[in-house]
Design a protein around this motif. Structure first.
Motif, PDB file in Angstrom:
ATOM      1  N   HIS A 183       1.657  -3.711  -8.482  1.00 54.00           N
ATOM      2  CA  HIS A 183       1.526  -3.662  -7.032  1.00 54.00           C
ATOM      3  C   HIS A 183       0.095  -3.871  -6.576  1.00 54.00           C
ATOM      4  N   LYS A 184      -0.861  -3.395  -7.378  1.00 55.70           N
ATOM      5  CA  LYS A 184      -2.275  -3.603  -7.027  1.00 55.70           C
ATOM      6  C   LYS A 184      -2.638  -5.076  -7.157  1.00 55.70           C
ATOM      7  N   ASP A 185      -2.064  -5.731  -8.190  1.00 54.64           N
ATOM      8  CA  ASP A 185      -2.297  -7.183  -8.295  1.00 54.64           C
ATOM      9  C   ASP A 185      -1.695  -7.916  -7.081  1.00 54.64           C
ATOM     10  N   ASP A 186      -0.462  -7.501  -6.712  1.00 53.85           N
ATOM     11  CA  ASP A 186       0.166  -8.109  -5.524  1.00 53.85           C
ATOM     12  C   ASP A 186      -0.648  -7.824  -4.269  1.00 53.85           C
ATOM     13  N   LEU A 187      -1.170  -6.580  -4.186  1.00 49.34           N
ATOM     14  CA  LEU A 187      -1.962  -6.215  -3.008  1.00 49.34           C
ATOM     15  C   LEU A 187      -3.202  -7.089  -2.904  1.00 49.34           C
ATOM     16  N   LYS A 188      -3.806  -7.343  -4.057  1.00 55.42           N
ATOM     17  CA  LYS A 188      -4.992  -8.191  -4.075  1.00 55.42           C
ATOM     18  C   LYS A 188      -4.658  -9.586  -3.541  1.00 55.42           C
ATOM     19  N   LEU A 189      -3.491 -10.122  -4.004  1.00 60.34           N
ATOM     20  CA  LEU A 189      -3.077 -11.455  -3.563  1.00 60.34           C
ATOM     21  C   LEU A 189      -2.805 -11.472  -2.052  1.00 60.34           C
ATOM     22  N   TRP A 190      -2.021 -10.506  -1.547  1.00 58.19           N
ATOM     23  CA  TRP A 190      -1.660 -10.485  -0.114  1.00 58.19           C
ATOM     24  C   TRP A 190      -2.852 -10.156   0.755  1.00 58.19           C
ATOM     25  N   LYS A 229       0.847  -1.209   0.000  1.00 59.21           N
ATOM     26  CA  LYS A 229       0.000   0.000   0.000  1.00 59.21           C
ATOM     27  C   LYS A 229       0.873   1.245   0.000  1.00 59.21           C
ATOM     28  N   GLY A 230       1.916   1.247   0.775  1.00 57.93           N
ATOM     29  CA  GLY A 230       2.807   2.390   0.844  1.00 57.93           C
ATOM     30  C   GLY A 230       3.499   2.635  -0.481  1.00 57.93           C
ATOM     31  N   GLU A 231       3.913   1.552  -1.142  1.00 53.21           N
ATOM     32  CA  GLU A 231       4.590   1.710  -2.429  1.00 53.21           C
ATOM     33  C   GLU A 231       3.615   2.235  -3.487  1.00 53.21           C
ATOM     34  N   ILE A 232       2.346   1.762  -3.430  1.00 59.26           N
ATOM     35  CA  ILE A 232       1.333   2.266  -4.384  1.00 59.26           C
ATOM     36  C   ILE A 232       1.114   3.761  -4.167  1.00 59.26           C
ATOM     37  N   ASN A 233       1.001   4.147  -2.910  1.00 64.21           N
ATOM     38  CA  ASN A 233       0.806   5.564  -2.599  1.00 64.21           C
ATOM     39  C   ASN A 233       1.984   6.394  -3.104  1.00 64.21           C
ATOM     40  N   GLN A 234       3.171   5.883  -2.949  1.00 65.06           N
ATOM     41  CA  GLN A 234       4.369   6.587  -3.387  1.00 65.06           C
ATOM     42  C   GLN A 234       4.369   6.755  -4.908  1.00 65.06           C
ATOM     43  N   LEU A 235       4.006   5.659  -5.619  1.00 61.97           N
ATOM     44  CA  LEU A 235       3.969   5.710  -7.090  1.00 61.97           C
ATOM     45  C   LEU A 235       2.907   6.706  -7.577  1.00 61.97           C
ATOM     46  N   GLU A 236       1.752   6.680  -6.925  1.00 60.32           N
ATOM     47  CA  GLU A 236       0.680   7.597  -7.323  1.00 60.32           C
ATOM     48  C   GLU A 236       1.101   9.043  -7.051  1.00 60.32           C
ATOM     49  N   ASN A 237       1.793   9.271  -5.993  1.00 62.19           N
ATOM     50  CA  ASN A 237       2.305  10.617  -5.707  1.00 62.19           C
ATOM     51  C   ASN A 237       3.332  11.019  -6.752  1.00 62.19           C
TER      52      ASN A 237
END
Length: 637
Positions: A618-625, A585-593
């Motif tokens: 990362h969203k696919d990974d987030l879904k899996l985790w 989640k943190g990495e997604i937020n960083q990328l979106e920023n």
């Protein structure tokens, strides 16, 4: 008795002493004190020889080694007594036996007082106190044997003494009669006189208190016989000369003894020379009697003077022994005054005091005038220490009974849980009560072994059950490992049909089989990773969606984690997944920023496209985790 008494002739006239007296320098004239000293030593020698003459075995007392019995402990005193009674003649050991008895009684009384005080300090009643030791019994038995044998011996010789005394007195009377009997010829009298002398030599021992009088009377009448009867002068002179030669040799031996280093041995030899002089040698001519007797007395005086010097040196030694013993008593007092608060401390101090006691006994004799006072002071010092020791252990025993109650409670807990099946909770409990047991401290000695065996037995019973279970589990885990190895080989050799549903079903059947096999040894858990690697290869061949494949493997892992008793491992897995979700989640937020920096850049820009690609991944990974997290949380509900 002087060997130059004025005697009466047979015809009743008085014979004057015609011997010439040697001139004596004034400084050599004996003072009254010296005369008294010389009389004392001659009396001592006469008394000792009288004791030897009373019984043939008495003389052997001189050969018994002198021992400082005050330096021996109770056990050593018993050994000394047994050795004397067994190896020496009973009539020769009276002095050492009585010295041993006096010392044994003294030391045993000290021990008895010590044990009695300890008994009373522990709450005992004085009327109930009893104390016996094997040493005391051995001593009493040996001493009783000695007394019985001594009594029997004296009864045996008592009648003989009376008969021998009568025989000797009769011989003296017969010698007297020879001087007044006018009927027999001189040769006949002389022959009879010699026969009487031979009878005297074999007449046997007589009572000690009659010895000196009998011998003095005998010598007096023997000299009268020589002096008053008209013997053949050549025959008489020949006897006198022979006796003078023998007495001169005796004197020379006595004079040589003055150079002997061992004063006690020299004095014993001197006693023997006096005995020979008195019992075996006849008279000499009148003019020689006093000079040779004075010469013999002078040699005796020198030996006795050297002996007295030895005793003076002993007095100096005894004074030093007194100083040493007083120092030991002071040390005992100092150790008694130390503040000792533990059992181990007291045990060490008891050993130190015992060593000082042994040192006190070995320190030797002290001057007789302070002997009793020194002994009393020593006893009181030891007694003070024992009182303090007894007081400590009296209080300690109170604490020990409290400790006993505490340990008995732990025994109850151990026995109540020794068959528990809740190994996780009970193991922690058992370890705790074992630790508590060590901290509690000592209990009364009479209970110590018993309750320790109970407690140890219950704990061992429980931990033996765990050990047996672990052995059984270990065998099962080894078997499971073997089965899982075979299953991995089967998965690796799996031939796919090309029908995805059919092949997926087959794979899941292998996974289910894997789940049923059970746990493997801890040091071989790498096989779980090997199985997942084999599954990855099959999933690739099957062209299965990565997320689906990961979830299939994850479900297998969850089954493994939830089937065991290791909740900590399950908790760690949940924490790991939660952390992974938060990181993604943190990495997604960083990328979106980061995309905000490309607001004026076209969407087909390679950098922008790369960021969007990463966000999608990362969203696919987030879904899996997230799915994994949901599944593991489901196990806690």
């Amino acid at each position: 008795m002087s060997e130059q008494d004025n005697l009466q002739q047979a015809d009743g006239t008085e014979e004057k002493n015609e011997s010439v007296q040697p001139e004596t320098p004034q400084e050599d004239v004996a003072t009254p004190e010296q005369s008294d000293d010389q009389d004392d030593v001659l009396n001592e020698i006469d008394d000792s020889n009288a004791e030897d003459a009373e019984d043939e075995g008495n003389a052997e007392r001189h050969n018994i080694e002198e021992v400082d019995y005050e330096s021996l402990n109770l056990e050593q005193l018993v050994i000394q007594l047994e050795r004397l009674v067994k190896n020496e003649k009973v009539q020769a050991i009276k002095k050492p036996v009585e010295a041993i008895k006096a010392e044994f009684d003294k030391q045993f009384q000290e021990l008895l007082d010590e044990k009695k005080e300890e008994f009373l300090s522990n709450g005992g009643n004085e009327i109930d106190f009893r104390y016996h030791t094997p040493l005391q019994r051995s001593f009493k038995d040996t001493y009783k044997d000695y007394r019985q044998r001594l009594t029997a011996h004296y009864k045996t010789i008592e009648q003989n003494h009376k008969q021998n005394l009568t025989k000797r007195l009769d011989i003296i009377d017969q010698i007297k009669a020879l001087t007044v009997d006018a009927e027999d010829s001189m040769n006949t009298k002389y022959k009879k006189f010699k026969e009487l002398q031979d009878q005297w030599k074999t007449a046997g021992p007589i009572p000690r208190d009659k010895y000196n009088n009998a011998w003095n009377s005998y010598h007096f009448n023997v000299e009268r016989f020589y002096d008053l009867l008209h013997l053949d002068r050549d025959l008489r002179d020949k006897d006198f000369a022979h006796n003078l030669e023998l007495k001169t040799k005796i004197i020379e031996q006595a004079e040589a003894l003055a150079n002997e280093d061992n004063t006690n041995r020299a004095f014993r030899e001197l006693q023997n020379l006096h005995k020979i002089w008195k019992e075996e040698l006849g008279p000499v001519a009148r003019e020689h009697r006093e000079p040779i007797w004075d010469r013999f007395k002078e040699a005796t005086k020198k030996i006795n003077a050297k002996r007295q010097d030895y005793f003076k040196n002993l007095d100096t030694l005894y004074e030093q022994n007194l100083i040493n013993k007083q120092a030991i008593i002071t040390l005992i007092d100092e150790k008694t005054n130390e503040n000792i608060t533990s059992h181990s401390g007291w045990q060490n101090k008891i050993k130190e005091i015992e060593a000082l006691r042994e040192e006190f006994f070995k320190a030797g004799k002290v001057p007789i005038k302070v002997n009793e006072a020194t002994w009393a002071k020593f006893k009181e010092a030891v007694r003070r220490f024992n009182r303090k020791k007894n007081e400590f252990y009296k209080n300690l025993k109170k604490d020990q009974y409290v400790n006993l109650e505490k340990k008995l409670e732990l025994v109850k807990i151990a026995e109540a849980n020794k068959d528990s099946e809740d190994f996780e909770a009970t193991t922690a409990l058992m370890k705790k009560i074992q630790s508590d047991w060590k901290r509690i401290g000592h209990v009364p000695r009479k209970d110590s072994d018993k309750i320790w065996k109970q407690f140890k037995g219950a704990c061992n019973h429980y931990f033996d059950r765990i050990k047996a279970q672990r052995h059984a589990a270990s065998a099962e885990e080894d078997a499971a490992y073997t089965q899982k190895e075979a299953l991995i080989k089967d998965v690796k050799a799996l031939q796919l049909t090309g029908e995805k549903a059919t092949d997926l079903k087959t794979i899941k059947e292998h996974i289910n089989t894997w789940k049923t096999i059970g746990r493997v040894p801890r040091n071989k858990r790498q096989i779980e990773s090997d199985f997942n690697t084999a599954l990855d290869d099959v999933f690739k061949a099957l062209d299965l969606n990565k997320t689906e494949a990961e979830l299939i493997k994850f479900e297998n892992k969850l089954d493994q984690l939830s089937s065991g008793n290791d909740t900590k491992a399950l908790d760690n897995e949940r924490f790991y997944i939660q952390k992974k979700v938060d990181e993604i989640k943190g990495e997604i937020n960083q990328l979106e920023n980061n995309l905000q920096f490309f607001s004026n850049v076209k969407s087909d820009n390679p950098l922008v496209k790369d960021v969007h690609k990463n966000i999608t991944k990362h969203k696919d990974d987030l879904k899996l985790w997230t799915t994994k997290l949901k599944k593991i949380k489901g196990l806690y509900s």
